[in-house]
Scaffold this active site. Structure first.
Site, short mmCIF file in Angstrom:
data_model
loop_
_atom_site.label_atom_id
_atom_site.label_comp_id
_atom_site.label_asym_id
_atom_site.label_seq_id
_atom_site.Cartn_x
_atom_site.Cartn_y
_atom_site.Cartn_z
N TYR A 82 6.18 7.85 -16.75
CA TYR A 82 6.09 6.41 -16.93
C TYR A 82 4.83 6.04 -17.71
O TYR A 82 3.87 6.80 -17.77
CB TYR A 82 6.05 5.70 -15.57
CG TYR A 82 4.77 5.99 -14.82
CD1 TYR A 82 3.68 5.13 -14.93
CD2 TYR A 82 4.65 7.12 -14.04
CE1 TYR A 82 2.49 5.41 -14.27
CE2 TYR A 82 3.48 7.40 -13.38
CZ TYR A 82 2.40 6.55 -13.50
OH TYR A 82 1.22 6.83 -12.86
N PHE A 92 -2.31 0.41 -18.86
CA PHE A 92 -3.16 0.52 -17.68
C PHE A 92 -2.87 1.77 -16.85
O PHE A 92 -3.66 2.14 -15.99
CB PHE A 92 -3.07 -0.73 -16.80
CG PHE A 92 -1.69 -1.02 -16.27
CD1 PHE A 92 -1.23 -0.46 -15.11
CD2 PHE A 92 -0.85 -1.88 -16.97
CE1 PHE A 92 0.03 -0.74 -14.63
CE2 PHE A 92 0.41 -2.17 -16.50
CZ PHE A 92 0.85 -1.59 -15.32
N ASP A 93 -1.75 2.44 -17.11
CA ASP A 93 -1.46 3.67 -16.37
C ASP A 93 -0.36 4.43 -17.08
O ASP A 93 0.52 3.83 -17.71
CB ASP A 93 -1.03 3.33 -14.94
CG ASP A 93 -1.13 4.51 -13.99
OD1 ASP A 93 -1.63 5.58 -14.40
OD2 ASP A 93 -0.70 4.38 -12.84
N ILE A 110 5.91 -0.83 -6.19
CA ILE A 110 6.16 -2.26 -6.32
C ILE A 110 7.67 -2.54 -6.33
O ILE A 110 8.47 -1.68 -6.71
CB ILE A 110 5.47 -2.84 -7.58
CG1 ILE A 110 5.97 -2.16 -8.85
CG2 ILE A 110 3.96 -2.78 -7.44
CD1 ILE A 110 5.44 -2.77 -10.15
N TYR A 136 2.29 -6.82 -8.88
CA TYR A 136 1.05 -6.83 -8.08
C TYR A 136 0.50 -8.22 -7.84
O TYR A 136 -0.68 -8.37 -7.52
CB TYR A 136 -0.02 -6.01 -8.80
CG TYR A 136 0.33 -4.56 -8.98
CD1 TYR A 136 0.40 -3.71 -7.88
CD2 TYR A 136 0.56 -4.04 -10.24
CE1 TYR A 136 0.70 -2.37 -8.04
CE2 TYR A 136 0.85 -2.70 -10.41
CZ TYR A 136 0.92 -1.87 -9.32
OH TYR A 136 1.21 -0.55 -9.48
N PHE A 149 6.97 -1.54 -18.25
CA PHE A 149 6.94 -0.10 -17.97
C PHE A 149 8.05 0.59 -18.73
O PHE A 149 9.18 0.10 -18.75
CB PHE A 149 7.19 0.18 -16.48
CG PHE A 149 6.03 -0.08 -15.59
CD1 PHE A 149 5.07 0.89 -15.36
CD2 PHE A 149 5.89 -1.30 -14.96
CE1 PHE A 149 4.00 0.66 -14.52
CE2 PHE A 149 4.84 -1.55 -14.11
CZ PHE A 149 3.88 -0.57 -13.89
#
Length: 158
Positions: A82, A92-93, A110, A136, A149
């Site tokens: 991902y 961010f990730d 989530i 979030y 994502f």
């Protein structure tokens, strides 16, 4: 005198090793800092008109069809690759730069992921636009607002 020199050498070596380790090792508490290298998709700011929308506000688009036939359940363990971006294009990730797929239960993430990954089959890759209410929203130290994502479902563990 000799004991004092040995003690100083041991302390110096320990300090140098601690410094080297702290530079080389990732800080797991700082997971919000994403590794560099994956540019945001061109449609990161808003979903395209041909994307699929659910009643909860989750939006997705298949990027690559899967080869599997079964879908995960709400509590399935899955392995995925991902990448996540904010709608201004900041990653961010991601599991991709280090080629380390993530495995977790869909009841541990989530709500947007729990809902979205259940729509997928093994081998499928989708882009999700997850509204804040399914992400979030209100959680300190997490990205806020709509999140985007790209998720590749590698394996359904259970």
């Amino acid at each position: 005198m000799r004991t004092r020199i040995v003690t100083l050498l041991v302390i110096s070596c320990a300090v140098m090793m601690a410094d080297a380790c702290s530079r080389d090792a990732p800080d797991p508490s700082n997971r919000a800092e994403a590794p560099p290298g994956i540019p945001a998709p061109p449609d990161v700011s808003a979903p395209p008109a041909d994307a699929t929308r659910t009643p909860t506000g989750l939006v997705s688009k298949v990027l690559r069809p899967g080869t599997g036939t079964r879908h995960p359940r709400p509590n399935s363990r899955v392995t995925v690759h991902y990448t996540g971006w904010t709608t201004d294009g900041k990653m961010f990730d991601s599991s991709v730069p280090e080629n380390r797929p993530a495995t977790f239960g869909l009841d541990e993430v989530i709500r947007g992921w729990t809902q979205g990954v259940q729509m997928m089959v093994e081998g499928e890759k989708r882009r999700f636009w997850i509204p804040a209410a399914l992400a979030y929203e209100g959680t300190p130290d997490k990205p806020q607002g709509m999140l985007v994502f790209d998720i590749e479902l590698i394996k359904i563990e259970s």
